[in-house]
Design an enzyme around this catalytic site. Structure first.
Site, short mmCIF file in Angstrom:
data_model
loop_
_atom_site.label_atom_id
_atom_site.label_comp_id
_atom_site.label_asym_id
_atom_site.label_seq_id
_atom_site.Cartn_x
_atom_site.Cartn_y
_atom_site.Cartn_z
N CYS A 149 8.38 -4.85 -0.97
CA CYS A 149 8.79 -5.68 -2.32
C CYS A 149 7.43 -5.86 -2.91
O CYS A 149 6.19 -5.66 -2.50
CB CYS A 149 9.35 -7.14 -1.90
SG CYS A 149 8.38 -8.24 -1.07
N HIS A 173 1.01 -4.34 -6.88
CA HIS A 173 -0.43 -3.96 -6.80
C HIS A 173 -0.79 -4.06 -8.42
O HIS A 173 -1.99 -4.40 -8.72
CB HIS A 173 -0.54 -2.09 -6.52
CG HIS A 173 -0.34 -1.74 -5.44
ND1 HIS A 173 0.39 -0.55 -5.42
CD2 HIS A 173 -0.20 -2.46 -4.09
CE1 HIS A 173 0.64 -0.47 -4.10
NE2 HIS A 173 0.46 -1.70 -3.17
N ARG A 187 -0.50 -6.90 9.02
CA ARG A 187 -1.28 -5.70 8.73
C ARG A 187 -2.48 -5.99 9.37
O ARG A 187 -2.95 -6.78 9.72
CB ARG A 187 -1.32 -5.50 7.36
CG ARG A 187 -0.05 -5.48 6.64
CD ARG A 187 -0.20 -5.31 5.23
NE ARG A 187 -0.97 -4.15 4.72
CZ ARG A 187 -1.98 -4.01 3.96
NH1 ARG A 187 -2.50 -5.10 3.70
NH2 ARG A 187 -2.65 -2.95 3.80
N ALA A 238 4.85 -8.13 -1.62
CA ALA A 238 4.08 -7.50 -0.43
C ALA A 238 2.85 -6.75 -0.98
O ALA A 238 2.00 -6.72 -0.37
CB ALA A 238 4.91 -6.52 0.38
FE1 CFM Z 1 -2.65 2.57 -1.04
FE2 CFM Z 1 -1.21 3.38 0.60
FE3 CFM Z 1 -0.85 1.05 -0.53
FE4 CFM Z 1 -2.89 1.28 1.20
FE5 CFM Z 1 -1.52 0.47 3.13
FE6 CFM Z 1 -0.16 2.43 2.77
FE7 CFM Z 1 0.61 0.20 1.64
MO1 CFM Z 1 0.79 0.33 4.19
S1 CFM Z 1 -3.52 3.30 0.85
S2 CFM Z 1 -2.72 0.36 -0.86
S3 CFM Z 1 -3.46 0.08 2.77
S4 CFM Z 1 -0.90 2.94 -1.15
S5 CFM Z 1 -0.85 1.90 4.59
S6 CFM Z 1 -0.35 4.74 2.00
S7 CFM Z 1 1.91 1.55 2.35
S8 CFM Z 1 -0.19 -1.25 3.00
S9 CFM Z 1 0.81 -0.46 -0.47
#
Ligand code: CFM
Length: 538
Positions: free
Chosen positions: A60, A193, A94, A63
């Site tokens: 989500c 993000h 994590r 997250a």
């Molecule tokens: Fe970038 Fe990722 Fe992500 Fe990531 Fe991650 Fe991920 Fe993620 Mo899991 S590199 S920031 S550190 S998009 S492994 S492939 S899914 S937490 S949001």
């Protein structure tokens, strides 16, 4: 016959046939059979709502904001405003590592801060409780900053975390800021993000004008120190004489964020999660950015060369070459031993928004090919390249996320590169650019966005890859099907996998899991034991 036991186009048709027609129509656009050279005209549907019930891999918005971007920063109290379940979910589930310089340097990463909302807070509002939680956290930890993260119920009842943050900032005299990152706010963690990036630019970056000491100052964007990746990159940068001014956000501190605008260059690793910060910092402070990839030994070498090229310093370039030669010699020794055992094997990977692309490099180095890959929450540009951004239609869900209007900061803006110099370097460095996953994939490979559980089953059943990469939610299902599974979010407690030592670790781990016969010997529980079936007696 090719390495595809069933023609991928037929695979797609069969999978779609098993869905109700409305769903088949939607999924049709998210499943692409790579057309080789023609791929530039291929368009994938991405960053749209998940079909309910399909069993998505996604997380989500909360997250993405709390767990991913801000989570790895050790000296900020990340306070979750919401029920304890949300807090628990984002509490060290994590493997972001961090290394405080001294044992008593602030490090709150092991803690789980929550307002633990109860029914009564939902009915009467939770702002008072949130204020109380800020005071309590301040009293106990005396942190430099508190970030307040909204969960779904907070948005639904209308608690204003930003007003609370403003009031508490005044009362406690530390930096406090809020995030409207309610889980439902976007279609996936990707929205989180963006929200996190916005708040960092609004409330943190630019507060401290003292840069890190050293030469060739860079910021590393989109590296989150999973399994110690950041430590390996720090080792390499130090060896080369490159100064890591700040890191977003693996092994990071608030101070690093505050002084980020003092760097000479932003290198972007995971563009999906943080390209917004790179863009905004370029506009506001004049810091150029380009994409790097430190997953894979060859790509690490290439990325280092590009950084050296940017600074154009002869000593730095020579040092980087020396480091690369030394490191690649170690890598070569391992790969020579392992390659004959992994060559010709196949992999599939369905991870996040950049790793499903980056990790293909490591598999290529092992002589393995990627039959199928996809992102959980990537956008079209992550597949097709940044060039398609102007053609992406903005839907209501994306409009839900604030777009900041960024202006040049006259006092702090500094031109790092003249227009001519930039143009001269463009060919080698490719500023403001990434080309996406599809360019690196082979003809006939299956590219699938927001993979459903059924599609995963069918990929494994038909193509039985030698390694399947995804996350913890998929892990045991895949293993029960007799296929080795590698987590690429947490590395199964292995790693680091970035940089040169990381590549060596990865080769060894894949050799181990792809070449053990154990998976062929196990049977799924339902194949092994008799099951009792019953029918209703009418
Ligand atoms: Fe970038 Fe990722 Fe992500 Fe990531 Fe991650 Fe991920 Fe993620 Mo899991 S590199 S920031 S550190 S998009 S492994 S492939 S899914 S937490 S949001």
């Amino acid at each position: 016959m090719s390495k595809f036991e069933m023609d991928p186009t037929r695979w797609k048709q069969e999978v779609l046939k098993s869905y109700p027609s409305k769903i088949a129509k939607k999924r049709d656009k998210s499943i692409i059979v790579h057309e080789g050279e023609n791929h530039e005209s291929q368009k994938i549907q991405a960053n749209v709502r998940t079909i309910p019930g399909i069993i998505t891999q996604r997380g989500c918005t909360y997250a993405g904001c709390k767990g991913v971007v801000l989570g790895p920063t050790r000296d900020i109290v990340n306070l979750v405003h919401g029920p304890i379940g949300c807090s628990f979910y984002a509490w060290l589930t994590r493997r972001n590592q961090t290394l405080p310089p001294t044992p008593d340097s602030p490090n709150y990463m092991n803690y789980c801060f929550s307002t633990d909302m109860q029914d009564s807070n939902i009915v009467f509002g939770g702002e008072i409780k949130l204020k109380q939680a800020c005071r309590e956290a301040f009293e106990i930890f005396k942190p430099k900053a508190i970030g307040i993260f909204s969960t779904c119920p907070v948005g639904l009842i209308g608690d204003d975390v930003h007003i609370v943050a403003r009031d508490m900032k005044e009362e406690l005299g530390i930096n406090i800021f809020g995030f409207s990152c309610e889980g439902y706010k976007g279609v996936s963690q990707s929205a989180g993000h963006h929200i996190a990036n916005n708040a960092l630019v609004k409330h943190v970056i630019g507060l401290n004008d003292t840069p890190a000491e050293g030469k060739f100052k860079i910021n590393m964007l989109g590296e989150y120190n999973i399994g110690g990746d950041a430590f390996e990159l720090e080792r390499i940068f130090e060896k080369c004489g490159i100064t890591l001014n700040s890191s977003f956000s693996g092994n990071s501190t608030m101070e690093q964020f505050e002084r980020a605008h003092m760097a000479e260059l932003n290198v972007v690793m995971c563009h999906r999660s943080i390209n917004y910060v790179a863009e905004m910092m370029e506009k506001k402070y004049g810091i150029p950015w380009f994409k790097v990839n430190f997953i894979g030994a060859e790509s690490s070498a290439k990325s280092l060369r590009r950084i050296a090229k940017y600074f154009g310093d002869a000593d730095l370039m020579a040092k980087v070459e020396e480091v690369i030669a030394e490191e690649l010699a170690i890598v070569k020794k391992t790969i020579e031993d392992i390659y004959p055992r992994t060559k010709g094997k196949t992999a599939m990977m369905f991870v996040g928004g950049s790793r499903a692309h980056h990790y293909q490099e490591l598999f290529t180095e092992l002589g393995m090919s990627t039959l199928s890959a996809g992102y959980e929450f990537g956008h079209r540009d992550d597949y097709e390249g940044r060039r398609v951004i102007p053609t992406i239609s903005i839907d209501a869900d994306s409009r839900n996320i604030e777009e900041l209007t960024i202006e040049k900061d006259e006092a702090k803006f500094k031109e790092r590169l003249s227009e001519e110099k930039k143009a001269e370097l463009e060919k080698d460095l490719q500023f403001n650019e990434y080309e996406g996953m599809m360019k690196d994939m082979e003809k006939g490979s299956l590219i699938i966005d927001d993979l459903s559980h059924h599609e995963m089953d069918k990929l494994i059943e038909i193509y039985h890859p030698d390694v399947f990469c995804a996350g913890i939610k998929e892990k045991y299902v895949v293993q029960k099907m007799g296929i080795p599974m590698k987590q690429l979010h947490s590395y199964d407690y292995g790693g680091p996998y970035a940089g040169f030592y990381g590549a060596v670790n990865f080769y060894k781990d894949i050799d181990m899991i792809a070449n053990t016969s154990i998976w062929k010997m196990i049977k799924a529980p339902w194949e092994k034991a008799e099951t009792i079936e019953a029918e209703y007696a009418a």
